[in-house]
Design a protein around this motif. Sequence first.
Motif, PDB file in Angstrom:
ATOM      1  N   LEU A   1       1.089  -1.336   0.056  1.00  0.00           N
ATOM      2  CA  LEU A   1       0.099   0.122   0.081  1.00  0.00           C
ATOM      3  C   LEU A   1       0.815   1.555   0.206  1.00  0.00           C
ATOM      4  N   VAL A   2       2.185   1.257   0.761  1.00  0.00           N
ATOM      5  CA  VAL A   2       3.017   2.358   0.735  1.00  0.00           C
ATOM      6  C   VAL A   2       3.239   2.806  -0.489  1.00  0.00           C
ATOM      7  N   PRO A   3       4.393   1.729  -0.737  1.00  0.00           N
ATOM      8  CA  PRO A   3       4.723   2.200  -2.348  1.00  0.00           C
ATOM      9  C   PRO A   3       3.847   2.296  -3.842  1.00  0.00           C
ATOM     10  N   SER A   4       2.160   2.319  -3.450  1.00  0.00           N
ATOM     11  CA  SER A   4       1.764   2.218  -4.500  1.00  0.00           C
ATOM     12  C   SER A   4       1.146   3.340  -4.179  1.00  0.00           C
ATOM     13  N   LEU A   5       0.376   3.963  -2.835  1.00  0.00           N
ATOM     14  CA  LEU A   5       0.280   5.231  -2.582  1.00  0.00           C
ATOM     15  C   LEU A   5       1.186   6.366  -3.476  1.00  0.00           C
ATOM     16  N   ALA A   6       2.481   5.670  -3.096  1.00  0.00           N
ATOM     17  CA  ALA A   6       3.787   7.128  -2.515  1.00  0.00           C
ATOM     18  C   ALA A   6       4.081   6.943  -5.092  1.00  0.00           C
ATOM     19  N   GLY A   7       3.647   6.014  -5.424  1.00  0.00           N
ATOM     20  CA  GLY A   7       4.127   5.483  -6.771  1.00  0.00           C
ATOM     21  C   GLY A   7       3.671   6.634  -7.921  1.00  0.00           C
TER      22      GLY A   7
ATOM     23  N   GLU B   1       3.973  11.161  -8.953  1.00  0.00           N
ATOM     24  CA  GLU B   1       4.540  10.592  -9.947  1.00  0.00           C
ATOM     25  C   GLU B   1       3.022  11.454 -11.136  1.00  0.00           C
ATOM     26  N   PRO B   2       2.940  12.439 -12.064  1.00  0.00           N
ATOM     27  CA  PRO B   2       2.430  12.816 -12.547  1.00  0.00           C
ATOM     28  C   PRO B   2       1.486  12.170 -13.102  1.00  0.00           C
ATOM     29  N   CYS B   3       0.248  12.639 -12.577  1.00  0.00           N
ATOM     30  CA  CYS B   3      -0.999  11.595 -13.278  1.00  0.00           C
ATOM     31  C   CYS B   3      -2.442  12.133 -12.533  1.00  0.00           C
ATOM     32  N   SER B   4      -2.575  13.158 -12.469  1.00  0.00           N
ATOM     33  CA  SER B   4      -3.992  13.354 -12.147  1.00  0.00           C
ATOM     34  C   SER B   4      -4.516  13.794 -13.414  1.00  0.00           C
ATOM     35  N   ASP B   5      -4.162  13.625 -14.674  1.00  0.00           N
ATOM     36  CA  ASP B   5      -5.318  13.758 -15.432  1.00  0.00           C
ATOM     37  C   ASP B   5      -5.943  11.974 -15.503  1.00  0.00           C
ATOM     38  N   ASN B   6      -5.249  11.025 -15.346  1.00  0.00           N
ATOM     39  CA  ASN B   6      -5.888   9.811 -15.059  1.00  0.00           C
ATOM     40  C   ASN B   6      -7.109   9.432 -14.344  1.00  0.00           C
ATOM     41  N   ILE B   7      -6.082  10.336 -13.037  1.00  0.00           N
ATOM     42  CA  ILE B   7      -7.090  10.123 -12.316  1.00  0.00           C
ATOM     43  C   ILE B   7      -8.417  10.446 -11.682  1.00  0.00           C
ATOM     44  N   GLU B   8      -8.938  11.655 -12.602  1.00  0.00           N
ATOM     45  CA  GLU B   8      -9.677  12.726 -12.829  1.00  0.00           C
ATOM     46  C   GLU B   8     -10.824  11.774 -14.004  1.00  0.00           C
ATOM     47  N   MET B   9      -9.718  11.545 -15.458  1.00  0.00           N
ATOM     48  CA  MET B   9     -10.593  10.010 -15.710  1.00  0.00           C
ATOM     49  C   MET B   9     -11.742   9.151 -14.828  1.00  0.00           C
TER      50      MET B   9
ATOM     51  N   ASP C   1      -0.216   4.097 -15.493  1.00  0.00           N
ATOM     52  CA  ASP C   1      -0.171   4.889 -14.469  1.00  0.00           C
ATOM     53  C   ASP C   1      -0.384   5.363 -12.873  1.00  0.00           C
ATOM     54  N   ILE C   2      -1.399   4.456 -13.001  1.00  0.00           N
ATOM     55  CA  ILE C   2      -1.864   4.659 -11.116  1.00  0.00           C
ATOM     56  C   ILE C   2      -1.421   3.050 -10.236  1.00  0.00           C
ATOM     57  N   PRO C   3      -0.602   3.110  -9.990  1.00  0.00           N
ATOM     58  CA  PRO C   3      -0.733   1.985  -9.516  1.00  0.00           C
ATOM     59  C   PRO C   3      -1.220   2.055  -7.546  1.00  0.00           C
ATOM     60  N   LEU C   4      -2.166   2.733  -7.164  1.00  0.00           N
ATOM     61  CA  LEU C   4      -2.918   2.560  -6.468  1.00  0.00           C
ATOM     62  C   LEU C   4      -4.063   2.099  -6.570  1.00  0.00           C
ATOM     63  N   ILE C   5      -4.017   1.984  -8.285  1.00  0.00           N
ATOM     64  CA  ILE C   5      -5.844   1.354  -8.530  1.00  0.00           C
ATOM     65  C   ILE C   5      -4.742  -0.184  -8.798  1.00  0.00           C
TER      66      ILE C   5
ATOM     67  N   PHE D   1      -3.967  17.112  -4.441  1.00  0.00           N
ATOM     68  CA  PHE D   1      -1.765  17.094  -3.822  1.00  0.00           C
ATOM     69  C   PHE D   1      -1.456  17.349  -4.847  1.00  0.00           C
ATOM     70  N   GLN D   2      -1.660  17.409  -6.292  1.00  0.00           N
ATOM     71  CA  GLN D   2      -0.952  17.492  -7.712  1.00  0.00           C
ATOM     72  C   GLN D   2      -1.156  18.816  -8.152  1.00  0.00           C
ATOM     73  N   THR D   3      -2.543  18.976  -8.125  1.00  0.00           N
ATOM     74  CA  THR D   3      -2.950  20.710  -8.535  1.00  0.00           C
ATOM     75  C   THR D   3      -2.382  21.903  -8.353  1.00  0.00           C
ATOM     76  N   GLY D   4      -1.283  21.368  -7.016  1.00  0.00           N
ATOM     77  CA  GLY D   4      -0.483  22.522  -6.644  1.00  0.00           C
ATOM     78  C   GLY D   4       0.692  22.248  -7.261  1.00  0.00           C
ATOM     79  N   VAL D   5       1.319  23.392  -6.525  1.00  0.00           N
ATOM     80  CA  VAL D   5       3.104  23.277  -6.354  1.00  0.00           C
ATOM     81  C   VAL D   5       3.969  22.934  -5.290  1.00  0.00           C
ATOM     82  N   VAL D   6       4.690  22.013  -5.688  1.00  0.00           N
ATOM     83  CA  VAL D   6       5.737  21.467  -4.877  1.00  0.00           C
ATOM     84  C   VAL D   6       6.775  21.410  -4.778  1.00  0.00           C
ATOM     85  N   PRO D   7       7.880  21.648  -3.998  1.00  0.00           N
ATOM     86  CA  PRO D   7       9.138  21.695  -4.737  1.00  0.00           C
ATOM     87  C   PRO D   7       9.832  20.283  -5.007  1.00  0.00           C
ATOM     88  N   GLN D   8      10.547  20.578  -6.080  1.00  0.00           N
ATOM     89  CA  GLN D   8      10.542  19.140  -6.302  1.00  0.00           C
ATOM     90  C   GLN D   8      11.702  18.192  -6.156  1.00  0.00           C
TER      91      GLN D   8
END
Length: 265
Positions: free
Chosen positions: A14-20, A24-32, A60-64, A93-100
């Motif tokens: 669960l932890v690595p799936s959440l982190a993965g 990683e930029p995947c907000s578009d696929n999550i939105e879908m 693109d979505i390890p959590l799924i 989270f991914q809609t905001g700015v985060v230090p890379q």
Amino acid sequence: MCDKKDIDSVESGLVPSLAGTLFEPCSDNIEMVLHKGLDYVLENCLNETLSSQLTPVLDDIPLIKWAVAGKKVFATIRDRLFVYKALTFIKEFQTGVVPQQEIEKRRLALENHEAWVERELEIIIATVDNSNRVDKMAILAEIYRCYLHGSINFSMFDDLCSITENIFLGDIIQIKADYESEQSEKKRSQAKGEGVHVITWVRYLERVGRLHALGLMRISAKPKNTTQRDTDLIEYQLSATGRKFAEILDNINFLDGKYGNVELI
């Protein structure tokens, strides 16, 4: 309730799936996925024909993929709701700015199985699981962004996550009202050159106990004189944690028009 022993960190995946998914930029696929409906995606991932069509998105979505691999993980309403809330948190989270550099630091720490980053993500998982509202995920996302930006330390991050789990809608309305009242009073005091010491006047005193118990409000006694009533002897102020929580709500315009004209009664 979800806690560390239930998560079983690395072994459960669960932890690595959440982190993965989170890092990683995947907000578009999550939105879908959220648009199509989580039930549709989870059910059809088990259908070989439809699963092949969904594969590019799910890669693109390890959590799924983690949820589908477990099969029984999404057997109950609560399990499905956990995945839905987690995806909503990641999208917010991914809609905001985060230090890379903070993202890269955590990727490397996860590769090395460093305990601090696993603990950080376990707090997020527990908050997602224990929160009773999907819209709280926007609050959690902003809390985590603030932490990665360094505007709060780990202790306050942990406290704010616990507050997010337990706060009621009425508490949120109250803390926002008090924060707005405090900011207005500060501006007035500064304009008059009176300094910035402010008393926050609580409009709904029955909520003071809850706000105080959550660590959002400080209550202190004032010296008594012969002209004061007993009710005038108590001073209410936002705590440092309460003020930061209110700032976070303000940053994301939480509740702004979402439920119409929301008032406490």
